[in-house]
Design a protein around this motif. Structure first.
Motif, PDB file in Angstrom:
ATOM      1  N   LYS A 165       0.829  -1.202   0.000  1.00 33.06           N
ATOM      2  CA  LYS A 165       0.000   0.000   0.000  1.00 33.06           C
ATOM      3  C   LYS A 165       0.867   1.257   0.000  1.00 33.06           C
ATOM      4  O   LYS A 165       0.609   2.211  -0.746  1.00 33.06           O
ATOM      5  CB  LYS A 165      -0.922  -0.017   1.210  1.00 33.06           C
ATOM      6  N   LYS A 166       1.915   1.270   0.824  1.00 35.76           N
ATOM      7  CA  LYS A 166       2.820   2.415   0.877  1.00 35.76           C
ATOM      8  C   LYS A 166       3.487   2.667  -0.471  1.00 35.76           C
ATOM      9  O   LYS A 166       3.766   3.804  -0.834  1.00 35.76           O
ATOM     10  CB  LYS A 166       3.896   2.189   1.943  1.00 35.76           C
ATOM     11  N   ARG A 167       3.765   1.615  -1.191  1.00 35.18           N
ATOM     12  CA  ARG A 167       4.412   1.742  -2.497  1.00 35.18           C
ATOM     13  C   ARG A 167       3.425   2.073  -3.603  1.00 35.18           C
ATOM     14  O   ARG A 167       3.805   2.254  -4.757  1.00 35.18           O
ATOM     15  CB  ARG A 167       5.152   0.447  -2.834  1.00 35.18           C
ATOM     16  N   GLY A 168       2.137   2.136  -3.271  1.00 33.50           N
ATOM     17  CA  GLY A 168       1.127   2.514  -4.256  1.00 33.50           C
ATOM     18  C   GLY A 168       0.677   1.374  -5.148  1.00 33.50           C
ATOM     19  O   GLY A 168       0.014   1.601  -6.165  1.00 33.50           O
ATOM     20  N   GLU A 192      10.031   0.951  -5.924  1.00 33.47           N
ATOM     21  CA  GLU A 192      10.475   0.516  -4.601  1.00 33.47           C
ATOM     22  C   GLU A 192      10.226   1.568  -3.525  1.00 33.47           C
ATOM     23  O   GLU A 192      10.081   1.232  -2.353  1.00 33.47           O
ATOM     24  CB  GLU A 192      11.968   0.177  -4.651  1.00 33.47           C
ATOM     25  N   GLN A 193      10.216   2.831  -3.936  1.00 30.45           N
ATOM     26  CA  GLN A 193       9.960   3.915  -3.001  1.00 30.45           C
ATOM     27  C   GLN A 193       8.832   4.797  -3.532  1.00 30.45           C
ATOM     28  O   GLN A 193       8.823   5.150  -4.710  1.00 30.45           O
ATOM     29  CB  GLN A 193      11.214   4.786  -2.810  1.00 30.45           C
ATOM     30  N   ALA A 201      11.564   4.941  -8.045  1.00 29.76           N
ATOM     31  CA  ALA A 201      10.840   5.707  -7.027  1.00 29.76           C
ATOM     32  C   ALA A 201       9.807   6.588  -7.705  1.00 29.76           C
ATOM     33  O   ALA A 201      10.010   7.071  -8.818  1.00 29.76           O
ATOM     34  CB  ALA A 201      11.801   6.562  -6.208  1.00 29.76           C
ATOM     35  N   ARG A 202       8.702   6.774  -7.003  1.00 29.62           N
ATOM     36  CA  ARG A 202       7.672   7.712  -7.465  1.00 29.62           C
ATOM     37  C   ARG A 202       7.552   8.811  -6.429  1.00 29.62           C
ATOM     38  O   ARG A 202       7.465   8.542  -5.231  1.00 29.62           O
ATOM     39  CB  ARG A 202       6.327   7.008  -7.628  1.00 29.62           C
ATOM     40  N   THR A 236       6.258   5.263   1.419  1.00 29.82           N
ATOM     41  CA  THR A 236       7.404   4.633   2.074  1.00 29.82           C
ATOM     42  C   THR A 236       8.310   5.660   2.738  1.00 29.82           C
ATOM     43  O   THR A 236       9.007   5.344   3.688  1.00 29.82           O
ATOM     44  CB  THR A 236       8.234   3.816   1.072  1.00 29.82           C
ATOM     45  N   LYS A 237       8.323   6.889   2.229  1.00 32.29           N
ATOM     46  CA  LYS A 237       9.154   7.951   2.792  1.00 32.29           C
ATOM     47  C   LYS A 237       8.391   9.271   2.737  1.00 32.29           C
ATOM     48  O   LYS A 237       7.596   9.518   1.816  1.00 32.29           O
ATOM     49  CB  LYS A 237      10.473   8.104   2.017  1.00 32.29           C
ATOM     50  N   TYR A 238       8.684  10.127   3.734  1.00 34.04           N
ATOM     51  CA  TYR A 238       8.046  11.439   3.839  1.00 34.04           C
ATOM     52  C   TYR A 238       9.149  12.489   3.950  1.00 34.04           C
ATOM     53  O   TYR A 238       9.896  12.504   4.940  1.00 34.04           O
ATOM     54  CB  TYR A 238       7.133  11.498   5.067  1.00 34.04           C
ATOM     55  N   VAL A 239       9.267  13.360   2.950  1.00 36.24           N
ATOM     56  CA  VAL A 239      10.273  14.421   2.943  1.00 36.24           C
ATOM     57  C   VAL A 239       9.526  15.746   3.089  1.00 36.24           C
ATOM     58  O   VAL A 239       8.718  16.106   2.224  1.00 36.24           O
ATOM     59  CB  VAL A 239      11.103  14.395   1.649  1.00 36.24           C
ATOM     60  N   ILE A 240       9.820  16.477   4.166  1.00 38.11           N
ATOM     61  CA  ILE A 240       8.948  17.587   4.555  1.00 38.11           C
ATOM     62  C   ILE A 240       9.746  18.858   4.824  1.00 38.11           C
ATOM     63  O   ILE A 240      10.755  18.834   5.518  1.00 38.11           O
ATOM     64  CB  ILE A 240       8.141  17.211   5.811  1.00 38.11           C
TER      65      ILE A 240
END
Length: 332
Positions: free
Chosen positions: A62-65, A85-86, A114-115, A140-144
């Motif tokens: 789910k995290k990977r869409g 993968e991301q 990665a998307r 999978t990752k959150y860049v804020i």
């Protein structure tokens, strides 16, 4: 049609085998978009697994869409792009020319597997909170970029702790998160110190600092420099077409104020670089030519994007201070 295959004593965690089975079924066209996956209970009973193991696999997908969930009904195939993968949630405050450089650099270095979904909070804490809430659990990752929003740390800390990265501005409440950031106190202090020999030809330094969007460290570093080196100074919230006096130097974080100051100087018929000076924040191509060249304090946004992409891909947990520089031009 059998979708899931699990082998004992394979040395691969069971949840990873579930993920690999679904990926393979999608690649072989045995699962298409919109198709319902076997239920958590069915997989759990068939392979004598805990529900948590199956849920871990489905939540990872789910995290990977790749899959999505409908509460009370189950999990379905959302995307057939299993090579992703991301899946990165990228939250900027706004998009401008130098942040565009950062964004393009991040995209270039994050790779094809990665998307990246980019969003903007526009310095609105309500929008910030809503975007965080909607994204939680779907990436999978959150860049804020939290900027100096009040309560930003509170909402960021609701996200999975090992999947969050802070970009551009940080603060003590976010010190536990990996980050690529600017040290605004040190950057403006060091830049002004480097330009001190030129600044001595002027009478007064003026920082235009509305304080809404601008990092608070800019003001702190500016005032510290002026006091340490005995410069007359002033901090004003807005320019508002005030009269420019000979011998003043304006330090300008916002490009709208930069335009206003240059327009006012033209109206007064005074010369930039001799009668008065300007130091602008953040390098853009136009500043190389506007006013015969504008001196800037700027970090390396392209480098910042590259470092952040590498940290995400390598799961690095560190805080990296992105250096800034003073670029001399004719405005000083």
């Amino acid at each position: 049609m059998k979708i899931i295959t699990i082998q004992a004593n394979l040395g691969i965690p069971k949840y990873r085998q579930i993920i690999a089975s679904i990926e393979k079924a999608i690649e072989e066209n045995r699962l298409q978009r919109g198709v319902k996956l076997p239920s958590v209970n069915k997989i759990s009973m068939e392979f004598s697994l805990s529900r948590d193991t199956v849920l871990l696999a489905y939540e990872e997908l789910k995290k990977r869409g790749i899959v999505f969930a409908i509460p009370g009904k189950g999990y379905y195939v959302k995307s057939t792009e299993v090579r992703i993968e991301q899946k990165v949630f990228l939250l900027f405050e706004e998009l401008n020319s130098f942040k565009e450089d950062l964004y393009n650099s991040f995209l270039a270095h994050i790779g094809r597997n990665a998307r990246v979904d980019i969003f903007f909070h526009h310095f609105n804490v309500g929008v910030f909170r809503k975007l965080i809430e909607d994204a939680n659990g779907n990436y999978t990752k959150y860049v804020i970029m939290p900027t100096n929003l009040s309560e930003a740390a509170r909402y960021i800390k609701t996200l999975p702790v090992n999947e969050v990265y802070i970009l551009d501005q940080t603060n003590p409440d976010l010190k536990s998160f990996p980050a690529v950031y600017q040290n605004f106190v040190t950057d403006i202090y060091d830049a002004l110190a480097r330009g001190k020999s030129k600044l001595l030809h002027y009478n007064k330094l003026i920082l235009i600092f509305p304080g809404f969007r601008e990092p608070l460290g800019m003001k702190e570093g500016f005032v510290k420099f002026c006091k340490d080196f005995d410069f007359a100074y002033e901090v004003i919230p807005e320019f508002d077409r005030r009269t420019i006096e000979t011998g003043e130097v304006y330090i300008i974080p916002n490009d709208r104020d930069l335009v206003s100051v240059i327009e006012k100087a033209n109206d007064q018929g005074i010369a930039l670089g001799s009668d008065f000076g300007i130091i602008s924040y953040n390098e853009t191509p136009l500043k190389k030519i506007v006013g015969n060249g504008i001196t800037t304090i700027s970090t390396d946004f392209i480098g910042m994007g590259k470092i952040m992409a590498e940290m995400v891909l390598e799961n690095r947990n560190e805080q990296v201070e992105n250096k800034s520089a003073l670029i001399f031009r004719n405005s000083l």
